[in-house]
Design a protein around this motif. Sequence first.
Motif, PDB file in Angstrom:
ATOM      1  N   ILE A  48      81.640 102.075  38.518  1.00 38.49           N
ATOM      2  CA  ILE A  48      81.114 101.362  37.360  1.00 38.49           C
ATOM      3  C   ILE A  48      79.636 101.106  37.628  1.00 38.49           C
ATOM      4  O   ILE A  48      79.269 100.613  38.698  1.00 38.49           O
ATOM      5  N   VAL A  49      78.800 101.479  36.677  1.00 46.04           N
ATOM      6  CA  VAL A  49      77.354 101.311  36.820  1.00 46.04           C
ATOM      7  C   VAL A  49      76.935 100.084  36.019  1.00 46.04           C
ATOM      8  O   VAL A  49      77.227  99.986  34.824  1.00 46.04           O
ATOM      9  N   TYR A  50      76.270  99.144  36.695  1.00 45.39           N
ATOM     10  CA  TYR A  50      75.772  97.922  36.062  1.00 45.39           C
ATOM     11  C   TYR A  50      74.254  97.951  36.050  1.00 45.39           C
ATOM     12  O   TYR A  50      73.627  98.367  37.030  1.00 45.39           O
ATOM     13  N   ASP A  51      73.654  97.473  34.953  1.00 48.70           N
ATOM     14  CA  ASP A  51      72.198  97.378  34.902  1.00 48.70           C
ATOM     15  C   ASP A  51      71.746  96.150  35.687  1.00 48.70           C
ATOM     16  O   ASP A  51      72.570  95.395  36.211  1.00 48.70           O
ATOM     17  N   ALA A  52      70.434  95.940  35.760  1.00 54.96           N
ATOM     18  CA  ALA A  52      69.882  94.840  36.546  1.00 54.96           C
ATOM     19  C   ALA A  52      70.347  93.474  36.041  1.00 54.96           C
ATOM     20  O   ALA A  52      70.393  92.512  36.797  1.00 54.96           O
ATOM     21  N   GLY A  53      70.718  93.397  34.755  1.00 57.59           N
ATOM     22  CA  GLY A  53      71.190  92.140  34.194  1.00 57.59           C
ATOM     23  C   GLY A  53      72.690  91.934  34.303  1.00 57.59           C
ATOM     24  O   GLY A  53      73.225  90.932  33.850  1.00 57.59           O
ATOM     25  N   GLY A  54      73.413  92.900  34.878  1.00 56.90           N
ATOM     26  CA  GLY A  54      74.852  92.769  35.059  1.00 56.90           C
ATOM     27  C   GLY A  54      75.690  93.335  33.929  1.00 56.90           C
ATOM     28  O   GLY A  54      76.905  93.155  33.916  1.00 56.90           O
ATOM     29  N   ALA A  55      75.085  94.053  32.983  1.00 51.13           N
ATOM     30  CA  ALA A  55      75.847  94.663  31.888  1.00 51.13           C
ATOM     31  C   ALA A  55      76.365  96.032  32.332  1.00 51.13           C
ATOM     32  O   ALA A  55      75.659  96.792  32.991  1.00 51.13           O
ATOM     33  N   GLU A  56      77.591  96.331  31.955  1.00 46.72           N
ATOM     34  CA  GLU A  56      78.189  97.615  32.305  1.00 46.72           C
ATOM     35  C   GLU A  56      77.559  98.729  31.477  1.00 46.72           C
ATOM     36  O   GLU A  56      77.534  98.665  30.256  1.00 46.72           O
ATOM     37  N   LEU A  57      77.051  99.755  32.168  1.00 47.68           N
ATOM     38  CA  LEU A  57      76.426 100.893  31.500  1.00 47.68           C
ATOM     39  C   LEU A  57      77.364 102.089  31.412  1.00 47.68           C
ATOM     40  O   LEU A  57      77.507 102.701  30.353  1.00 47.68           O
ATOM     41  N   MET A 116      68.245  95.609  40.391  1.00 46.53           N
ATOM     42  CA  MET A 116      68.474  97.048  40.495  1.00 46.53           C
ATOM     43  C   MET A 116      69.695  97.463  39.678  1.00 46.53           C
ATOM     44  O   MET A 116      70.590  96.659  39.442  1.00 46.53           O
ATOM     45  N   VAL A 117      69.707  98.712  39.263  1.00 47.83           N
ATOM     46  CA  VAL A 117      70.919  99.296  38.688  1.00 47.83           C
ATOM     47  C   VAL A 117      71.852  99.523  39.876  1.00 47.83           C
ATOM     48  O   VAL A 117      71.440 100.065  40.906  1.00 47.83           O
ATOM     49  N   THR A 118      73.100  99.076  39.761  1.00 50.99           N
ATOM     50  CA  THR A 118      74.031  99.147  40.889  1.00 50.99           C
ATOM     51  C   THR A 118      75.227 100.023  40.563  1.00 50.99           C
ATOM     52  O   THR A 118      75.883  99.831  39.536  1.00 50.99           O
ATOM     53  N   LEU A 119      75.499 100.981  41.449  1.00 49.23           N
ATOM     54  CA  LEU A 119      76.694 101.817  41.366  1.00 49.23           C
ATOM     55  C   LEU A 119      77.775 101.101  42.164  1.00 49.23           C
ATOM     56  O   LEU A 119      77.685 101.013  43.388  1.00 49.23           O
ATOM     57  N   VAL A 120      78.783 100.562  41.493  1.00 51.40           N
ATOM     58  CA  VAL A 120      79.869  99.863  42.174  1.00 51.40           C
ATOM     59  C   VAL A 120      81.040 100.827  42.271  1.00 51.40           C
ATOM     60  O   VAL A 120      81.662 101.177  41.274  1.00 51.40           O
ATOM     61  N   GLY A 180      65.151 102.223  42.240  1.00 53.89           N
ATOM     62  CA  GLY A 180      65.784 101.167  41.462  1.00 53.89           C
ATOM     63  C   GLY A 180      67.295 101.287  41.356  1.00 53.89           C
ATOM     64  O   GLY A 180      67.913 100.693  40.482  1.00 53.89           O
ATOM     65  N   LEU A 181      67.909 102.049  42.269  1.00 49.47           N
ATOM     66  CA  LEU A 181      69.355 102.282  42.224  1.00 49.47           C
ATOM     67  C   LEU A 181      69.973 101.920  43.563  1.00 49.47           C
ATOM     68  O   LEU A 181      69.446 102.283  44.621  1.00 49.47           O
ATOM     69  N   ALA A 182      71.074 101.174  43.528  1.00 49.82           N
ATOM     70  CA  ALA A 182      71.783 100.782  44.744  1.00 49.82           C
ATOM     71  C   ALA A 182      73.243 101.198  44.634  1.00 49.82           C
ATOM     72  O   ALA A 182      73.783 101.322  43.536  1.00 49.82           O
ATOM     73  N   HIS A 183      73.884 101.417  45.781  1.00 44.85           N
ATOM     74  CA  HIS A 183      75.301 101.797  45.837  1.00 44.85           C
ATOM     75  C   HIS A 183      76.058 100.758  46.645  1.00 44.85           C
ATOM     76  O   HIS A 183      75.658 100.414  47.760  1.00 44.85           O
ATOM     77  N   VAL A 184      77.140 100.239  46.062  1.00 41.52           N
ATOM     78  CA  VAL A 184      77.983  99.242  46.720  1.00 41.52           C
ATOM     79  C   VAL A 184      79.427  99.727  46.608  1.00 41.52           C
ATOM     80  O   VAL A 184      79.832 100.242  45.567  1.00 41.52           O
ATOM     81  N   GLU A 185      80.186  99.558  47.687  1.00 41.62           N
ATOM     82  CA  GLU A 185      81.594  99.968  47.661  1.00 41.62           C
ATOM     83  C   GLU A 185      82.487  98.752  47.853  1.00 41.62           C
ATOM     84  O   GLU A 185      82.238  97.914  48.718  1.00 41.62           O
TER      85      GLU A 185
END
Length: 142
Positions: free
Chosen positions: A109-118, A52-56, A82-87
């Motif tokens: 910081i938004v990361y794509d499913a592969g862990g790259a910073e978007l 998933m795309v993750t909002l950190v 396909g979007l998750a939020h983590v704090e």
Amino acid sequence: MAGVWVLGGTLVLGVLAGIVLTTRDGRIRRGMNQPQGTAPPESVADALVPGMVTLVQLSTTFCAPCRQARAVLARVAETTDGLAHVEIDVAERPEVAEALRVLRTPTTIVYDAGGAELLRIGGVPKTAALRDALAPHARPTE
């Protein structure tokens, strides 16, 4: 009379500084230039949601804007496939802020499913601007 000029100059500088800081708050920047294949720090990689795309969100417990950012990010994540939020609380884990070169909270910081910073957002993101920036990476729930 000189005191009046100093006071006036100080007020003008204060207003200008406030305007600059307000316009920068919530601004979305593209991911930092990382070499291809660079993984996020291990302390962040463990928090990413696989596939998933993750909002950190990096925040602290005593930060009022962090609560506003949490509400915006949670709402966007709930209504987007396909979007998750983590704090992550950087007061408890300062090594995360250091590894990511974060100087203020909230920072997202938004990361794509592969862990790259978007994307990287300093301050409280604006919902519409965040949805627009995420559009190429995640779709709103229908």
